[in-house]
Design a protein around this motif. Structure first.
Motif, PDB file in Angstrom:
ATOM      1  N   ARG A   1     -47.764  14.341  60.069  1.00  0.00           N
ATOM      2  CA  ARG A   1     -47.926  13.189  59.196  1.00  0.00           C
ATOM      3  C   ARG A   1     -47.282  13.405  57.831  1.00  0.00           C
ATOM      4  NH1 ARG A   1     -51.225   8.744  58.814  1.00  0.00           N
ATOM      5  NH2 ARG A   1     -51.724   8.037  56.710  1.00  0.00           N
ATOM      6  N   ASP A   2     -47.352  14.625  57.306  1.00  0.00           N
ATOM      7  CA  ASP A   2     -46.833  14.892  55.968  1.00  0.00           C
ATOM      8  C   ASP A   2     -45.416  15.459  55.982  1.00  0.00           C
ATOM      9  OD1 ASP A   2     -47.527  17.252  57.148  1.00  0.00           O
ATOM     10  OD2 ASP A   2     -48.463  18.134  55.369  1.00  0.00           O
ATOM     11  N   ALA A   3     -44.723  15.410  57.129  1.00  0.00           N
ATOM     12  CA  ALA A   3     -43.361  15.953  57.215  1.00  0.00           C
ATOM     13  C   ALA A   3     -42.415  15.119  56.363  1.00  0.00           C
ATOM     14  CB  ALA A   3     -42.895  15.978  58.663  1.00  0.00           C
ATOM     15  N   LYS A   4     -41.599  15.803  55.581  1.00  0.00           N
ATOM     16  CA  LYS A   4     -40.625  15.131  54.723  1.00  0.00           C
ATOM     17  C   LYS A   4     -39.374  14.747  55.529  1.00  0.00           C
ATOM     18  CE  LYS A   4     -42.668  15.660  50.600  1.00  0.00           C
ATOM     19  NZ  LYS A   4     -43.944  16.242  51.015  1.00  0.00           N
ATOM     20  N   GLY A   5     -38.596  13.829  54.953  1.00  0.00           N
ATOM     21  CA  GLY A   5     -37.359  13.426  55.591  1.00  0.00           C
ATOM     22  C   GLY A   5     -36.394  14.582  55.759  1.00  0.00           C
ATOM     23  N   GLN A   6     -36.417  15.545  54.817  1.00  0.00           N
ATOM     24  CA  GLN A   6     -35.528  16.697  54.894  1.00  0.00           C
ATOM     25  C   GLN A   6     -35.808  17.526  56.139  1.00  0.00           C
ATOM     26  OE1 GLN A   6     -33.003  17.440  52.453  1.00  0.00           O
ATOM     27  NE2 GLN A   6     -32.354  18.694  54.187  1.00  0.00           N
ATOM     28  N   TYR A   7     -37.074  17.624  56.537  1.00  0.00           N
ATOM     29  CA  TYR A   7     -37.443  18.387  57.739  1.00  0.00           C
ATOM     30  C   TYR A   7     -36.826  17.762  58.987  1.00  0.00           C
ATOM     31  CZ  TYR A   7     -40.343  20.130  61.570  1.00  0.00           C
ATOM     32  OH  TYR A   7     -40.775  20.670  62.760  1.00  0.00           O
ATOM     33  N   LEU A   8     -36.940  16.434  59.127  1.00  0.00           N
ATOM     34  CA  LEU A   8     -36.363  15.748  60.284  1.00  0.00           C
ATOM     35  C   LEU A   8     -34.839  15.870  60.280  1.00  0.00           C
ATOM     36  CD1 LEU A   8     -36.613  13.924  62.756  1.00  0.00           C
ATOM     37  CD2 LEU A   8     -36.674  11.959  61.212  1.00  0.00           C
ATOM     38  N   PHE A   9     -34.227  15.732  59.112  1.00  0.00           N
ATOM     39  CA  PHE A   9     -32.766  15.824  59.018  1.00  0.00           C
ATOM     40  C   PHE A   9     -32.290  17.227  59.383  1.00  0.00           C
ATOM     41  CE2 PHE A   9     -28.844  16.319  56.398  1.00  0.00           C
ATOM     42  CZ  PHE A   9     -28.084  15.354  57.045  1.00  0.00           C
TER      43      PHE A   9
ATOM     44  N   LEU B   1     -23.118  22.152  59.840  1.00  0.00           N
ATOM     45  CA  LEU B   1     -23.332  22.766  58.532  1.00  0.00           C
ATOM     46  C   LEU B   1     -22.912  21.845  57.389  1.00  0.00           C
ATOM     47  CD1 LEU B   1     -22.220  26.485  59.069  1.00  0.00           C
ATOM     48  CD2 LEU B   1     -24.525  25.510  59.107  1.00  0.00           C
ATOM     49  N   GLU B   2     -21.817  21.124  57.553  1.00  0.00           N
ATOM     50  CA  GLU B   2     -21.356  20.182  56.524  1.00  0.00           C
ATOM     51  C   GLU B   2     -22.150  18.874  56.674  1.00  0.00           C
ATOM     52  OE1 GLU B   2     -16.751  20.848  55.783  1.00  0.00           O
ATOM     53  OE2 GLU B   2     -17.191  20.809  57.919  1.00  0.00           O
ATOM     54  N   LYS B   3     -23.411  18.943  56.342  1.00  0.00           N
ATOM     55  CA  LYS B   3     -24.329  17.855  56.667  1.00  0.00           C
ATOM     56  C   LYS B   3     -24.545  16.871  55.529  1.00  0.00           C
ATOM     57  CE  LYS B   3     -28.200  20.999  55.661  1.00  0.00           C
ATOM     58  NZ  LYS B   3     -29.405  21.647  56.231  1.00  0.00           N
ATOM     59  N   ASP B   4     -24.018  17.143  54.348  1.00  0.00           N
ATOM     60  CA  ASP B   4     -24.305  16.276  53.200  1.00  0.00           C
ATOM     61  C   ASP B   4     -23.663  14.896  53.323  1.00  0.00           C
ATOM     62  OD1 ASP B   4     -25.501  18.261  50.874  1.00  0.00           O
ATOM     63  OD2 ASP B   4     -24.135  19.263  52.252  1.00  0.00           O
TER      64      ASP B   4
ATOM     65  N   HIS C   1     -32.684   0.688  55.729  1.00  0.00           N
ATOM     66  CA  HIS C   1     -32.968   1.677  54.690  1.00  0.00           C
ATOM     67  C   HIS C   1     -32.339   3.003  55.101  1.00  0.00           C
ATOM     68  CE1 HIS C   1     -36.135  -0.896  52.865  1.00  0.00           C
ATOM     69  NE2 HIS C   1     -36.438  -1.190  54.110  1.00  0.00           N
ATOM     70  N   TRP C   2     -32.009   3.811  54.107  1.00  0.00           N
ATOM     71  CA  TRP C   2     -31.685   5.207  54.341  1.00  0.00           C
ATOM     72  C   TRP C   2     -32.943   6.030  54.117  1.00  0.00           C
ATOM     73  CZ3 TRP C   2     -27.452   6.615  56.726  1.00  0.00           C
ATOM     74  CH2 TRP C   2     -26.298   5.848  56.604  1.00  0.00           C
ATOM     75  N   LEU C   3     -33.232   6.935  55.028  1.00  0.00           N
ATOM     76  CA  LEU C   3     -34.419   7.775  54.910  1.00  0.00           C
ATOM     77  C   LEU C   3     -34.277   8.690  53.697  1.00  0.00           C
ATOM     78  CD1 LEU C   3     -37.058   8.385  56.575  1.00  0.00           C
ATOM     79  CD2 LEU C   3     -35.828  10.369  57.475  1.00  0.00           C
ATOM     80  N   GLU C   4     -35.282   8.685  52.817  1.00  0.00           N
ATOM     81  CA  GLU C   4     -35.271   9.559  51.645  1.00  0.00           C
ATOM     82  C   GLU C   4     -35.839  10.920  52.038  1.00  0.00           C
ATOM     83  OE1 GLU C   4     -36.597   7.938  47.910  1.00  0.00           O
ATOM     84  OE2 GLU C   4     -36.371   5.879  48.660  1.00  0.00           O
ATOM     85  N   PHE C   5     -35.082  11.963  51.765  1.00  0.00           N
ATOM     86  CA  PHE C   5     -35.439  13.292  52.242  1.00  0.00           C
ATOM     87  C   PHE C   5     -36.588  13.925  51.456  1.00  0.00           C
ATOM     88  CE2 PHE C   5     -30.807  13.866  53.816  1.00  0.00           C
ATOM     89  CZ  PHE C   5     -31.083  13.021  54.879  1.00  0.00           C
TER      90      PHE C   5
ATOM     91  N   GLY D   1     -29.559  14.697  46.466  1.00  0.00           N
ATOM     92  CA  GLY D   1     -28.689  15.614  47.194  1.00  0.00           C
ATOM     93  C   GLY D   1     -27.628  16.269  46.326  1.00  0.00           C
ATOM     94  N   ARG D   2     -26.691  16.931  46.990  1.00  0.00           N
ATOM     95  CA  ARG D   2     -25.563  17.531  46.298  1.00  0.00           C
ATOM     96  C   ARG D   2     -24.450  16.507  46.130  1.00  0.00           C
ATOM     97  NH1 ARG D   2     -24.194  23.121  49.325  1.00  0.00           N
ATOM     98  NH2 ARG D   2     -24.045  21.705  51.112  1.00  0.00           N
ATOM     99  N   VAL D   3     -23.530  16.792  45.214  1.00  0.00           N
ATOM    100  CA  VAL D   3     -22.414  15.884  44.967  1.00  0.00           C
ATOM    101  C   VAL D   3     -21.197  16.350  45.767  1.00  0.00           C
ATOM    102  CG1 VAL D   3     -23.302  15.308  42.691  1.00  0.00           C
ATOM    103  CG2 VAL D   3     -21.643  17.156  42.920  1.00  0.00           C
ATOM    104  N   ALA D   4     -20.174  15.481  45.836  1.00  0.00           N
ATOM    105  CA  ALA D   4     -19.026  15.743  46.708  1.00  0.00           C
ATOM    106  C   ALA D   4     -18.312  17.049  46.357  1.00  0.00           C
ATOM    107  CB  ALA D   4     -18.053  14.565  46.633  1.00  0.00           C
ATOM    108  N   LYS D   5     -18.143  17.310  45.078  1.00  0.00           N
ATOM    109  CA  LYS D   5     -17.433  18.527  44.685  1.00  0.00           C
ATOM    110  C   LYS D   5     -18.180  19.776  45.129  1.00  0.00           C
ATOM    111  CE  LYS D   5     -15.125  20.672  40.733  1.00  0.00           C
ATOM    112  NZ  LYS D   5     -14.806  20.578  39.295  1.00  0.00           N
ATOM    113  N   GLU D   6     -19.508  19.769  44.990  1.00  0.00           N
ATOM    114  CA  GLU D   6     -20.307  20.912  45.431  1.00  0.00           C
ATOM    115  C   GLU D   6     -20.240  21.069  46.950  1.00  0.00           C
ATOM    116  OE1 GLU D   6     -23.832  21.038  42.034  1.00  0.00           O
ATOM    117  OE2 GLU D   6     -24.057  19.775  43.802  1.00  0.00           O
ATOM    118  N   VAL D   7     -20.232  19.960  47.668  1.00  0.00           N
ATOM    119  CA  VAL D   7     -20.162  20.016  49.129  1.00  0.00           C
ATOM    120  C   VAL D   7     -18.846  20.639  49.579  1.00  0.00           C
ATOM    121  CG1 VAL D   7     -20.115  18.618  51.224  1.00  0.00           C
ATOM    122  CG2 VAL D   7     -21.711  18.038  49.394  1.00  0.00           C
TER     123      VAL D   7
END
Length: 571
Positions: free
Chosen positions: A35-43, A53-56, A70-74, A321-327
């Motif tokens: 019930r308390d799982a975050k979106g980041q866990y599912l992603f 690995l290049e998942k951003d 909607h986009w799922l918020e992680f 999340g991270r930005v394009a340059k960091e990715v």
């Protein structure tokens, strides 16, 4: 009773929910979450399943019971974001299109982006001229069936594949010709790479359109691309604003505002109206995320953004999340053996049937075909303002573009007739959610009755958890494609919003004054001797205020109260 309540609460916290995520190749991934799982866990579960690995660049999208995407918020709980009843159904999609998809580090990432752009091509989101369309389709054919083999591929074999919403026999022959003569020997990976390089040069690359109306009531599609913000009307781009020119985005109700600052300190505010407040908020959040991803240098520069100038009003949102340059920097450090890729091959597809055996355009009479379904590939030429540095500009609907050299072609009269009536109508953006196939004809008639062009075709994704009634869909469509009187309604809506804003401001002001009065009474009349109150009381300013203003005012007020009380007693 307390023990029963606590045991019930613990059961709710330990409850597991089934989730089904539809992947880009139309396969499904099923899992259970707490019930308390975050979106980041599912992603992370999905990315581990895909060996990605290049998942951003990717995200998870879902549709609520009101048919809003909607986009799922992680950073938030999955269960709290899903307003529908379990089991939950979601889709794995590209959220941020790579600026240069061919430069992606790993082949598995390029393959997933290839699948997404192939869907965009089929559903009418990626528009191009006929020659480009034939080349893109030939790349898909080479990637999926390999080299041309006369024994396996008889005459007309390309007609068994559907790459676009509608296409003609002439285009099918062109696709087969390119596949036979130009692409022999290319591996699936090479064909996919060439496909990405070609798609990246098109103006509608990366477009995920949001249906809106401008201040005149005309239908438009707003979209965010790797290069900036675009507005599409008719078959052309009427606005393009680079990300470094966008200074602010905000929304109020159904109204979306984009603040632009260009050269010579020229400032512009673009205003558009979404079909619902929820759609407008989704548009705003997508804009905030895209600007942060493509514009910023580091994720530490991301700030929480408010939809209003006033702290007590509006929504607050922060890209997490991270930005394009960091990715890109992180991708350059990947060092592992390339993962094995299980390509879809000739598996039938529900929503992107480039590999299914469907009826060709020639099976429909030509006159009916023009009236109901207009082929985007027979008449679409590349959009006029191709440079990404195009300044903000406006264009009328009647100013349709004409491709170079069209007048000299034999089929020019036919193609002009097609283009004149064609509008940019991406399939899955006419409504906030895809519609059922049996209601497509009703939608087309509804759009024609409201003076809007016909849709190319609705995307057959089952992202929505509950079916929508045909009457509700037609009503939503009329809201997107208004007839006469749209401008007056928009002005009345603006006046109502202004009145509500003024009333809200007055209520908040009165509330703040009341709180300050209570604090003043506590400071002057109470015996509370906390350190906070003691420090305030000992300041010279407070003592001066207390003896010169507050005490005389208190005596005057007490005198008036006694006078009123004595008057009431006498009467």
């Amino acid at each position: 009773m307390l023990s029963r309540w606590m045991s019930g609460s613990s059961r709710n916290l330990d409850r597991e929910y089934n989730c089904t995520v539809r992947l880009l190749d139309d396969s499904e991934y099923t899992c259970t979450i707490q019930r308390d799982a975050k979106g980041q866990y599912l992603f992370d579960l999905l990315c581990h399943h895909l060996n990605l690995l290049e998942k951003d660049y990717f995200g998870i999208r879902f549709v609520d019971p009101d048919k809003q995407r909607h986009w799922l918020e992680f950073t938030k709980s999955v269960v709290k974001q899903m307003r529908a009843q379990p089991p939950f159904t979601m889709c794995f999609r590209v959220k941020f299109y790579p600026t240069d998809p061919a430069a992606l580090k790993e082949e598995i990432t390029r393959y997933l982006v290839f699948l997404q752009i192939k869907r965009d091509l089929y559903h009418g989101r990626l528009l191009c001229k006929t020659s480009d369309a034939a080349l893109l389709a030939a790349y898909i054919l080479q990637a999926e069936i390999g080299d041309y083999d006369p024994g396996k591929h008889p005459e007309g074999y390309s007609s068994k594949f559907q790459f676009f919403p509608k296409h003609s026999e002439k285009l099918e022959r062109k696709i087969a010709e390119i596949h036979k003569s130009e692409l022999s020997g290319q591996t699936p990976a090479t064909s996919e790479l060439n496909f990405l390089r070609k798609a990246q040069t098109l103006e509608t690359y990366g477009v995920d359109p949001h249906p809106c109306k401008d201040v005149s009531g005309n239908a438009a599609f707003l979209a965010f691309t790797p290069f900036g913000f675009v507005v599409l009307q008719g078959n052309k781009r009427v606005h393009f604003i680079k990300w470094n020119e966008v200074t602010k985005m905000k929304f109020e109700g159904k109204t979306f505002y984009l603040y632009v600052s260009q050269k010579e300190e020229k400032k512009i505010v673009l205003t558009y109206f979404a079909p619902t407040p929820e759609a407008c908020k989704h548009l705003w959040k997508c804009g905030i995320e895209n600007q942060a991803f493509y514009k910023l240098e580091k994720s530490s520069q991301v700030r929480t953004v408010s939809s209003s100038n006033l702290f007590f009003k509006g929504s607050r949102f922060r890209y997490s999340g991270r930005v394009a340059k960091e990715v890109m920097e992180s991708s350059a450090k990947i060092k592992r053996e390339p993962p094995e890729i299980h390509r879809a091959g000739l598996v039938p597809s529900r929503s992107c049937p480039s590999i299914t055996h469907g009826p060709r355009l020639s099976s429909v009479p030509r006159t009916r075909r023009r009236a109901v379904h207009i082929s985007i590939m027979e008449g679409l030429e590349s959009l006029r303002d191709s440079a990404h540095s195009t300044p903000v500009r406006s264009a009328s609907h009647g100013d349709a573009f004409a491709g170079p050299g069209r007048s000299g072609r034999a089929e020019s009269s036919e193609r002009v007739a097609v283009i004149a009536d064609e509008n940019y109508s991406p399939a899955d953006s006419v409504l906030p959610t895809p519609v059922a196939e049996h209601s497509l004809e009703l939608m087309l008639l509804s759009r024609q009755a409201n003076g809007a062009p016909c849709s190319i075709e609705e995307e057959k994704e089952s992202e929505a958890g509950t079916p929508a009634a045909e009457a509700e869909e037609a009503g939503e469509l009329r809201a997107l494609c208004p007839g006469a009187g749209g401008l007056g309604a928009a002005q009345a809506e603006q006046v109502n919003k202004f009145v509500l804003s003024v009333l809200r401001l007055l209520l908040v002001t009165v509330g703040l004054l009341f709180v300050l009065l209570l604090l003043l009474i506590v400071l002057t009349e109470s015996d509370l001797d906390t350190a906070f109150f003691r420090d305030i009381r000992q300041t010279p300013e407070f003592e001066q205020f207390h003896y010169q203003y507050f005490c005389p005012l208190r005596r005057w007020f007490a005198c008036k109260v006694r006078a009123v009380v004595s008057l009431l007693i006498d009467t």
